[in-house]
Each structure stands twice: as structure tokens, then as C-alpha cells.
Scaffold this motif. Structure first.
Motif, PDB file in Angstrom:
ATOM      1  N   ARG A   1      54.471  49.003 -14.424  1.00  0.00           N
ATOM      2  CA  ARG A   1      54.510  50.461 -14.238  1.00  0.00           C
ATOM      3  C   ARG A   1      53.186  50.963 -13.684  1.00  0.00           C
ATOM      4  O   ARG A   1      53.141  51.820 -12.796  1.00  0.00           O
ATOM      5  CB  ARG A   1      54.825  51.135 -15.574  1.00  0.00           C
ATOM      6  N   THR A   2      52.083  50.426 -14.193  1.00  0.00           N
ATOM      7  CA  THR A   2      50.767  50.837 -13.692  1.00  0.00           C
ATOM      8  C   THR A   2      50.582  50.410 -12.246  1.00  0.00           C
ATOM      9  O   THR A   2      50.042  51.156 -11.424  1.00  0.00           O
ATOM     10  CB  THR A   2      49.662  50.249 -14.576  1.00  0.00           C
ATOM     11  N   ALA A   3      51.028  49.203 -11.922  1.00  0.00           N
ATOM     12  CA  ALA A   3      50.923  48.725 -10.540  1.00  0.00           C
ATOM     13  C   ALA A   3      51.668  49.661  -9.592  1.00  0.00           C
ATOM     14  O   ALA A   3      51.184  49.976  -8.497  1.00  0.00           O
ATOM     15  CB  ALA A   3      51.482  47.312 -10.423  1.00  0.00           C
TER      16      ALA A   3
ATOM     17  N   GLY B   1      50.607  52.047  -6.319  1.00  0.00           N
ATOM     18  CA  GLY B   1      51.656  52.179  -5.316  1.00  0.00           C
ATOM     19  C   GLY B   1      52.231  50.863  -4.837  1.00  0.00           C
ATOM     20  O   GLY B   1      52.962  50.820  -3.851  1.00  0.00           O
ATOM     21  N   LYS B   2      51.924  49.754  -5.521  1.00  0.00           N
ATOM     22  CA  LYS B   2      52.391  48.430  -5.114  1.00  0.00           C
ATOM     23  C   LYS B   2      52.739  47.614  -6.351  1.00  0.00           C
ATOM     24  O   LYS B   2      51.859  47.039  -7.000  1.00  0.00           O
ATOM     25  CB  LYS B   2      51.314  47.688  -4.310  1.00  0.00           C
TER      26      LYS B   2
ATOM     27  N   LEU C   1      47.007  42.484 -11.768  1.00  0.00           N
ATOM     28  CA  LEU C   1      46.735  43.448 -12.837  1.00  0.00           C
ATOM     29  C   LEU C   1      46.827  42.758 -14.202  1.00  0.00           C
ATOM     30  O   LEU C   1      45.997  42.995 -15.091  1.00  0.00           O
ATOM     31  CB  LEU C   1      47.729  44.601 -12.720  1.00  0.00           C
ATOM     32  N   ALA C   2      47.807  41.862 -14.344  1.00  0.00           N
ATOM     33  CA  ALA C   2      47.949  41.121 -15.609  1.00  0.00           C
ATOM     34  C   ALA C   2      46.727  40.264 -15.896  1.00  0.00           C
ATOM     35  O   ALA C   2      46.343  40.069 -17.059  1.00  0.00           O
ATOM     36  CB  ALA C   2      49.204  40.258 -15.566  1.00  0.00           C
ATOM     37  N   LEU C   3      46.083  39.750 -14.837  1.00  0.00           N
ATOM     38  CA  LEU C   3      44.861  38.976 -15.047  1.00  0.00           C
ATOM     39  C   LEU C   3      43.746  39.846 -15.614  1.00  0.00           C
ATOM     40  O   LEU C   3      42.909  39.357 -16.390  1.00  0.00           O
ATOM     41  CB  LEU C   3      44.404  38.342 -13.733  1.00  0.00           C
TER      42      LEU C   3
ATOM     43  N   MET D   1      40.951  45.641 -11.793  1.00  0.00           N
ATOM     44  CA  MET D   1      40.182  46.580 -12.606  1.00  0.00           C
ATOM     45  C   MET D   1      41.078  47.522 -13.394  1.00  0.00           C
ATOM     46  O   MET D   1      40.731  47.931 -14.509  1.00  0.00           O
ATOM     47  CB  MET D   1      39.195  47.354 -11.728  1.00  0.00           C
ATOM     48  N   GLU D   2      42.240  47.885 -12.835  1.00  0.00           N
ATOM     49  CA  GLU D   2      43.205  48.672 -13.612  1.00  0.00           C
ATOM     50  C   GLU D   2      43.713  47.855 -14.796  1.00  0.00           C
ATOM     51  O   GLU D   2      43.945  48.389 -15.880  1.00  0.00           O
ATOM     52  CB  GLU D   2      44.374  49.115 -12.724  1.00  0.00           C
ATOM     53  N   GLY D   3      43.891  46.548 -14.575  1.00  0.00           N
ATOM     54  CA  GLY D   3      44.293  45.680 -15.669  1.00  0.00           C
ATOM     55  C   GLY D   3      43.246  45.598 -16.762  1.00  0.00           C
ATOM     56  O   GLY D   3      43.572  45.556 -17.949  1.00  0.00           O
TER      57      GLY D   3
END
Length: 208
Positions: free
Chosen positions: A135-137, A142-143, A150-152, A195-197
Motif C-alpha cells: 500500500r505504501t509503495a 506511485g509504483k 520497500l520490504a528490505l 527509505m520509506e521501508g
């Protein structure tokens, strides 16, 4: 120190690329690493996984057999990891019996996408970190395709649970690995995804 990690998901979710980046990040950190892959039967269906062995000593056996951490990206992948449903050990684990994951040691880190995986894994047996990865991705970057990277980021933070509060691999080593293993036109997108992850990982640990 020998630390085994599996990234597993449905075909097309980038599990193997994530494992490649993880192995290279470990090398950037000065650790030894091996990476192996298993592909689904079809390009767009079936389960694919990437396994990584990380060690501060030479690695004599490159395959995983006793996983310290697993990143599960889809329900299909989760079900592929289930061995059985013994009696739950803690009433807080839920109403159903708890699932045991194949080749995952007690106390292992289990990272799941909270929207894509209905996980009944035993909260006594594993250290479960749940986050809205896909969901965050989609909503922030937007991808959806970068959910693997992101999981990493979530893993980078959560690995501190196994190493006395310090992550196994630094953010800087992951970012260098992304630069070396992702096509140049997608490097910045994937760095931002990582970084979002990291943000999600920190938020997840605060809730735990």
C-alpha cells in the motif's frame, strides 16, 4: 555468525531481486554472502523466492536450511511456507491454531505485508513485524512494483531485534547495493522505496 534470510512472494513481486540487493548490501558491509533463487513454474504465476546466507566467516554451505528471517509478500507465498497447524501456545495469538513455517527457526523474524498476507503464525514462536508495504509503495511512491525494495527497508530496521538493537546491515550499504543492482533510471525510485521501508520498520517496532 551465520544468518539466513528468505524473500518469498508470488512471481512478479521481485523477491529474487530483493535477495540479490540484500546479498550485495551484506557484501558492502564487509560480510560474506551467498544468494540462491527458486523460480515459480510460470513467469506470472507460482511462488518465487530468493535465499541469502550472511556470515562474518567463510560460508561453507551456500543454501539455507534454518532461516533466521523471512519476508513474505503474498498469501500464496505464506501458504507455501506452512508445514502444519499445531495447538497455539498463547491465547493472544488468535482464535485458530497457529501455523508453523517450513525451515524457519523459533525466534525468527517474520516480516509480512499486512494487507496481502493473512498470517496466523504463532506470536510466541516468531518475532512478527507487519506493515502496509504494498500500500505504501502504491500510495506514496506511485509504483507497487517497488514493494520488494520497500520490504528490505523494513527488514533493515527489524533486524535490530536480533542484533542487540543495531541493524545487521547499515542503510548506506543497502543504498550502495541498490545503485549497483537496479537499472540506472530506477535507482532513485528504489532508494526512495527503501527509505520509506525504513520509516515503516521504525513505526512497526514502536507499535510492537
Amino acid at each position: 555468525m551465520r544468518y539466513e534470510v528468505r524473500v518469498i512472494g508470488s512471481a512478479g513481486q521481485g523477491s529474487i531481486l530483493a535477495a540479490v540487493v540484500l546479498a550485495n548490501a551484506a557484501a558492502e558491509e564487509g560480510l560474506n554472502a551467498t544468494q540462491t533463487a527458486t523460480y515459480g513454474a510460470a513467469m506470472r504465476s507460482g511462488v518465487s523466492l530468493g535465499d541469502v546466507v550472511i556470515s562474518d566467516e567463510p560460508i561453507d554451505f551456500p543454501k539455507t536450511f534454518n532461516l533466521d528471517a523471512v519476508i513474505i509478500q503474498s498469501q500464496e507465498a505464506y501458504e507455501d511456507m506452512i508445514e502444519g497447524k499445531p495447538m497455539k501456545l498463547d491465547a493472544e495469538c488468535g482464535e485458530q491454531d497457529a501455523d508453523i513455517l517450513v525451515n524457519v527457526k523459533p525466534g525468527a523474524l517474520v516480516i509480512i505485508d499486512e494487507d496481502l498476507v493473512q498470517c496466523n503464525a504463532d506470536c510466541n514462536m516468531y518475532r512478527i513485524v507487519s506493515a502496509p508495504i504494498a500500500r505504501t509503495a502504491t500510495e506514496v511512491l506511485g509504483k507497487r512494483q517497488v514493494m520488494n525494495i520497500l520490504a528490505l527497508g523494513v527488514f533493515q530496521v527489524a533486524s535490530s531485534l536480533h542484533f542487540d538493537g543495531k541493524p545487521l546491515i547499515s542503510e548506506e550499504s543497502f543504498l550502495r547495493a541498490i545503485e549497483k543492482n537496479v537499472p540506472s533510471r530506477f535507482v532513485e525510485l528504489n532508494k526512495n522505496a527503501f527509505m520509506e521501508g525504513v520509516k515503516l520498520g521504525k513505526a512497526a517496532l514502536q507499535k510492537a
